[in-house]
Design an enzyme around this catalytic site. Structure first.
Site, short mmCIF file in Angstrom:
data_model
loop_
_atom_site.label_atom_id
_atom_site.label_comp_id
_atom_site.label_asym_id
_atom_site.label_seq_id
_atom_site.Cartn_x
_atom_site.Cartn_y
_atom_site.Cartn_z
N GLY A 34 -14.51 -19.19 21.21
CA GLY A 34 -14.46 -18.89 22.64
C GLY A 34 -13.41 -19.66 23.42
N CYS A 35 -12.56 -20.39 22.72
CA CYS A 35 -11.51 -21.16 23.39
C CYS A 35 -10.16 -20.48 23.15
CB CYS A 35 -11.46 -22.58 22.86
SG CYS A 35 -12.97 -23.51 23.14
N GLU A 36 -9.33 -20.46 24.18
CA GLU A 36 -8.00 -19.87 24.05
C GLU A 36 -7.14 -20.69 23.09
OE1 GLU A 36 -4.73 -19.02 27.31
OE2 GLU A 36 -6.59 -17.92 27.67
N ALA A 37 -7.17 -22.01 23.26
CA ALA A 37 -6.48 -22.92 22.34
C ALA A 37 -7.49 -23.34 21.28
CB ALA A 37 -5.98 -24.16 23.10
#
Length: 121
Positions: A34-37
């Protein structure tokens, strides 16, 4: 409230303070969804009164945010981590209106994953 440039410099400095992340734990099992990075989370819950938390990310800004979170929670008990209020943390750090929606959502995912993994351990 600090300017974005001041916050950016502060977060980059904080990123440098993160302890070394275990290289063998930079894998899918430790990846936070769920994290972009990309964000990795490693925990040692062998002492439920003093959980060891390690984070890493490929992004300097995210590493800085993770450093702030780690400084706040590393060494806390399982119960303290389970009760952690990310919104109060944002306010205390002056981040509540400073982060982009994607970074804010990513940190929520990190906090949620941290709580779940600590409780499940």
């Amino acid at each position: 409230m600090a300017s974005w440039e001041q916050l950016f410099r502060h977060l980059v400095q904080q990123a440098k303070s993160l302890p070394e992340y275990p290289a063998e734990c930079r894998d899918d099992d430790h990846l936070v969804g769920g994290c972009e990075a990309k964000v990795w989370l490693w925990l040692d819950t062998s002492d439920v009164e003093a959980v060891v938390i390690r984070f890493d990310s490929e992004s300097r800004i995210v590493r800085g945010l993770l450093a702030l979170l780690q400084q706040r929670l590393d060494g806390c008990s399982v119960a303290e981590i389970a009760d952690f209020d990310i919104d109060a943390f944002y306010r205390a750090e002056g981040l509540d209106n400073a982060l982009s929606p994607s970074r804010s959502n990513g940190l929520y995912q990190v906090a949620k994953t941290l709580k779940l993994r600590v409780i499940e351990a």
